[in-house]
Design a protein around this motif. Structure first.
Motif, PDB file in Angstrom:
ATOM      1  N   ALA A  45       0.823  -1.203   0.000  1.00 59.97           N
ATOM      2  CA  ALA A  45       0.000   0.000   0.000  1.00 59.97           C
ATOM      3  C   ALA A  45       0.860   1.257   0.000  1.00 59.97           C
ATOM      4  O   ALA A  45       0.443   2.307  -0.491  1.00 59.97           O
ATOM      5  CB  ALA A  45      -0.932  -0.011   1.220  1.00 59.97           C
ATOM      6  N   ASN A  46       2.066   1.149   0.547  1.00 63.17           N
ATOM      7  CA  ASN A  46       2.957   2.295   0.621  1.00 63.17           C
ATOM      8  C   ASN A  46       3.802   2.462  -0.636  1.00 63.17           C
ATOM      9  O   ASN A  46       4.533   3.450  -0.766  1.00 63.17           O
ATOM     10  CB  ASN A  46       3.881   2.141   1.836  1.00 63.17           C
ATOM     11  N   GLY A  47       3.711   1.503  -1.566  1.00 64.71           N
ATOM     12  CA  GLY A  47       4.568   1.502  -2.738  1.00 64.71           C
ATOM     13  C   GLY A  47       4.502   2.765  -3.586  1.00 64.71           C
ATOM     14  O   GLY A  47       5.544   3.372  -3.880  1.00 64.71           O
ATOM     15  N   MET A  89      -6.050   4.312  15.688  1.00 59.34           N
ATOM     16  CA  MET A  89      -4.929   5.218  15.937  1.00 59.34           C
ATOM     17  C   MET A  89      -4.208   4.793  17.200  1.00 59.34           C
ATOM     18  O   MET A  89      -4.735   4.019  18.009  1.00 59.34           O
ATOM     19  CB  MET A  89      -5.411   6.672  16.123  1.00 59.34           C
ATOM     20  N   SER A  90      -3.014   5.321  17.373  1.00 56.74           N
ATOM     21  CA  SER A  90      -2.323   5.117  18.639  1.00 56.74           C
ATOM     22  C   SER A  90      -2.891   6.095  19.662  1.00 56.74           C
ATOM     23  O   SER A  90      -3.366   7.186  19.314  1.00 56.74           O
ATOM     24  CB  SER A  90      -0.818   5.344  18.476  1.00 56.74           C
ATOM     25  N   HIS A 137     -15.399  -4.570   8.910  1.00 60.15           N
ATOM     26  CA  HIS A 137     -14.022  -5.050   8.790  1.00 60.15           C
ATOM     27  C   HIS A 137     -13.315  -4.159   7.777  1.00 60.15           C
ATOM     28  O   HIS A 137     -13.580  -4.232   6.575  1.00 60.15           O
ATOM     29  CB  HIS A 137     -14.006  -6.512   8.359  1.00 60.15           C
ATOM     30  N   ARG A 138     -12.440  -3.321   8.265  1.00 60.53           N
ATOM     31  CA  ARG A 138     -11.810  -2.334   7.385  1.00 60.53           C
ATOM     32  C   ARG A 138     -10.828  -2.961   6.397  1.00 60.53           C
ATOM     33  O   ARG A 138     -10.501  -2.349   5.383  1.00 60.53           O
ATOM     34  CB  ARG A 138     -11.073  -1.288   8.225  1.00 60.53           C
ATOM     35  N   SER A 139     -10.349  -4.152   6.702  1.00 59.35           N
ATOM     36  CA  SER A 139      -9.349  -4.785   5.845  1.00 59.35           C
ATOM     37  C   SER A 139      -9.529  -6.293   5.893  1.00 59.35           C
ATOM     38  O   SER A 139      -9.997  -6.846   6.894  1.00 59.35           O
ATOM     39  CB  SER A 139      -7.934  -4.401   6.305  1.00 59.35           C
ATOM     40  N   ARG A 187       1.718   0.462   8.568  1.00 58.12           N
ATOM     41  CA  ARG A 187       1.679   1.256   9.798  1.00 58.12           C
ATOM     42  C   ARG A 187       0.307   1.892  10.012  1.00 58.12           C
ATOM     43  O   ARG A 187      -0.056   2.227  11.142  1.00 58.12           O
ATOM     44  CB  ARG A 187       2.751   2.347   9.752  1.00 58.12           C
ATOM     45  N   LYS A 188      -0.447   2.060   8.943  1.00 63.65           N
ATOM     46  CA  LYS A 188      -1.789   2.618   9.061  1.00 63.65           C
ATOM     47  C   LYS A 188      -2.751   1.480   9.382  1.00 63.65           C
ATOM     48  O   LYS A 188      -3.261   0.795   8.499  1.00 63.65           O
ATOM     49  CB  LYS A 188      -2.188   3.323   7.763  1.00 63.65           C
ATOM     50  N   ARG A 189      -2.998   1.322  10.651  1.00 63.74           N
ATOM     51  CA  ARG A 189      -3.801   0.190  11.097  1.00 63.74           C
ATOM     52  C   ARG A 189      -5.256   0.314  10.641  1.00 63.74           C
ATOM     53  O   ARG A 189      -5.792   1.414  10.560  1.00 63.74           O
ATOM     54  CB  ARG A 189      -3.731   0.080  12.627  1.00 63.74           C
ATOM     55  N   GLN A 190      -5.861  -0.828  10.352  1.00 55.53           N
ATOM     56  CA  GLN A 190      -7.248  -0.874   9.906  1.00 55.53           C
ATOM     57  C   GLN A 190      -8.010  -1.914  10.735  1.00 55.53           C
ATOM     58  O   GLN A 190      -8.479  -2.921  10.206  1.00 55.53           O
ATOM     59  CB  GLN A 190      -7.316  -1.246   8.415  1.00 55.53           C
ATOM     60  N   PRO A 191      -8.168  -1.697  12.025  1.00 52.70           N
ATOM     61  CA  PRO A 191      -8.875  -2.688  12.849  1.00 52.70           C
ATOM     62  C   PRO A 191     -10.378  -2.661  12.590  1.00 52.70           C
ATOM     63  O   PRO A 191     -10.919  -1.648  12.117  1.00 52.70           O
ATOM     64  CB  PRO A 191      -8.553  -2.232  14.270  1.00 52.70           C
TER      65      PRO A 191
END
Length: 471
Positions: A150-152, A448-449, A331-333, A341-345
């Motif tokens: 995703a970061n590519g 988020m953190s 379900h985000r992912s 690093r961008k969490r999708q819980p």
């Protein structure tokens, strides 16, 4: 990142050294050694010779005349396998056949350079010496590992910008002075947004993010080749966060605009907006689409990133996010989607959103549509253009919370810009904190953190410094 573009990630002197090494190691002709084998009197079936006991060196690419077809053919050894390709040239066209051979040799050299750029020799001690490792090689190595992630795309754009300023430098030259020089030269450049001709200066925060990519690339190289001394990338100070958000009334206007209405004026007495239907917008038509309305509702009530909203499906899938209406969970992912690093819980579906989702799902499945947000059944990759138009129709150039202008200020640096799709995420976090939801619960819901929630949004909490202010 990969493919043909990777060759430019190796500096010229490294390519020349690699070519010289290959030429030095390449034999002038094919060699086959037959070693006689002593007869064993106790073994009557022993052969007279043992062939190929010594491996044949790699034959160079060459032209060979094919008597049967009366054409020149190219022969080579690639990855330990024999390669043969016939040309279309006869004996009298030897020069043209040599040109085709030269193209073959150049292409194989390019492929070898790309392989070396993405996978340097792990046994080469030079890869541990920051004085001998170029920044270009390090970035190329990092880029190949970002392919397909995703970061590519973002990492690829950063690498392109970094190479313009760091080409010809080694990792040993990455220090505070050169990093500050990069920021200075980078912020002197300008860019124009897609579809716009207006030039804007590159911000310090953009240069900072690109240096973070350089730092990540050095870290990946260090973990692979154990640099004797790892360079430290000096970053400029991070700017103070100022995330924009929408009040509930602003969101109501945005949703109205997403449904095809335009705020044309306001009533003088009540200051209530007067809405007119956007010309050509017919919601009852067969080809009408409510994709922008769906996107806004899901983004506003879940605080999910735009890409994850557009990736949603109605039925369970391993490679995409999906809506579990029975379990009241978004379900985000999907479980097979690479983690970043961008969490999708997962998050619980908001009480006000759930009824709308049930109606949309029933209508879509009846038409055989699997996407939650779609345009007449077609998947959407971006929605920023339609969102920007809706924000303009909703009059969101002025903030309701403090009366300041988002755009059009006398000083350009005072502009924070019109709301983008990401403003829905900021809005959900802000509204939950203002409603008194504990920050840890907000962090878990939004993915988020806790540190980010407290540092960026903490002052919005209903109990923020309440006792201190009352003391």
């Amino acid at each position: 990142m990969g493919g043909r573009g990777a060759r430019s990630l190796r500096p010229a002197h490294v390519l020349r050294r690699a070519a010289a090494c290959r030429d030095a190691c390449r034999p002038a002709a094919s060699i086959e050694i037959d070693v006689p084998r002593a007869r064993d009197p106790h073994h009557t079936a022993a052969p007279d010779r043992l062939e190929n006991i010594v491996a044949r060196p790699r034959n160079p690419a060459r032209l060979v005349w094919d008597e049967d077809r009366q054409v020149w053919e190219i022969r080579d050894t690639i990855d330990g396998k024999r390669f043969k390709r016939r040309t279309q040239y006869g004996r009298e066209d030897r020069r043209a056949a040599e040109g085709e051979l030269a193209l073959h040799v150049a292409e194989q050299a390019r492929l070898e350079d790309e392989r070396q750029a993405g996978s340097p020799d792990p046994e080469d001690p030079a890869n541990s010496n920051p004085r001998l490792v170029s920044v270009a090689a390090c970035l190329g190595f990092y880029g190949t590992r970002q392919e397909g992630t995703a970061n590519g795309p973002l990492a690829g754009q950063h690498i392109i910008n970094l190479l313009r300023h760091w080409k010809g430098k080694t990792l040993a030259q990455v220090r505070g002075e050169t990093c500050r020089g990069f920021v200075k030269s980078r912020t002197a450049e300008t860019y124009s947004a897609p579809g716009s001709t207006k030039l804007k200066p590159i911000s310090i925060s953009t240069a900072r993010r690109e240096l973070q990519t350089l730092s990540a690339a050095i870290g990946v190289w260090h973990r692979e080749y154990a640099l004797t001394a790892r360079p430290i990338v000096s970053l400029p100070e991070a700017g103070a966060p100022h995330p924009d958000w929408l009040t509930p009334r602003e969101y109501e206007r945005l949703l109205k605009a997403a449904q095809g209405w335009d705020w044309t004026s306001s009533l003088l007495a009540s200051r209530e907006p007067v809405w007119e239907r956007v010309p050509g917008w017919h919601l009852d038509a067969e080809d009408a689409s409510d994709h922008l309305e769906r996107f806004c509702e899901i983004g506003f009530y879940s605080g999910t990133r735009a890409a994850a909203v557009l990736d949603q499906r109605w039925n369970r899938t391993l490679d995409h996010g999906w809506m579990d209406l029975n379990g009241v969970t978004m379900h985000r992912s999907g479980p097979r989607v690479p983690k970043t690093r961008k969490r999708q819980p997962p998050c619980r579906i908001h009480d006000k959103l759930l009824p709308r989702l049930r109606v949309w799902r029933e209508a879509d499945l009846a038409r055989g549509i699997e996407f939650v947000v779609h345009e007449n059944g077609a998947e959407l990759g971006r929605i920023s253009k339609g969102f920007a138009a809706a924000a303009a129709r909703a009059g969101l150039d002025r903030r309701d919370i403090d009366g300041t202008m988002r755009i059009g200020n006398l000083a350009a640096e005072d502009d924070i810009g019109m709301p983008t799709p990401h403003v829905l995420r900021h809005t959900r976090v802000t509204l939950m904190l203002r409603a008194g939801v504990p920050p840890i619960e907000v962090a878990e819901y939004a993915g988020m953190s806790l540190k980010m929630v407290l540092d960026v949004y903490g002052h919005h909490h209903a109990e923020y410094q309440q006792r201190a202010a009352a003391a």
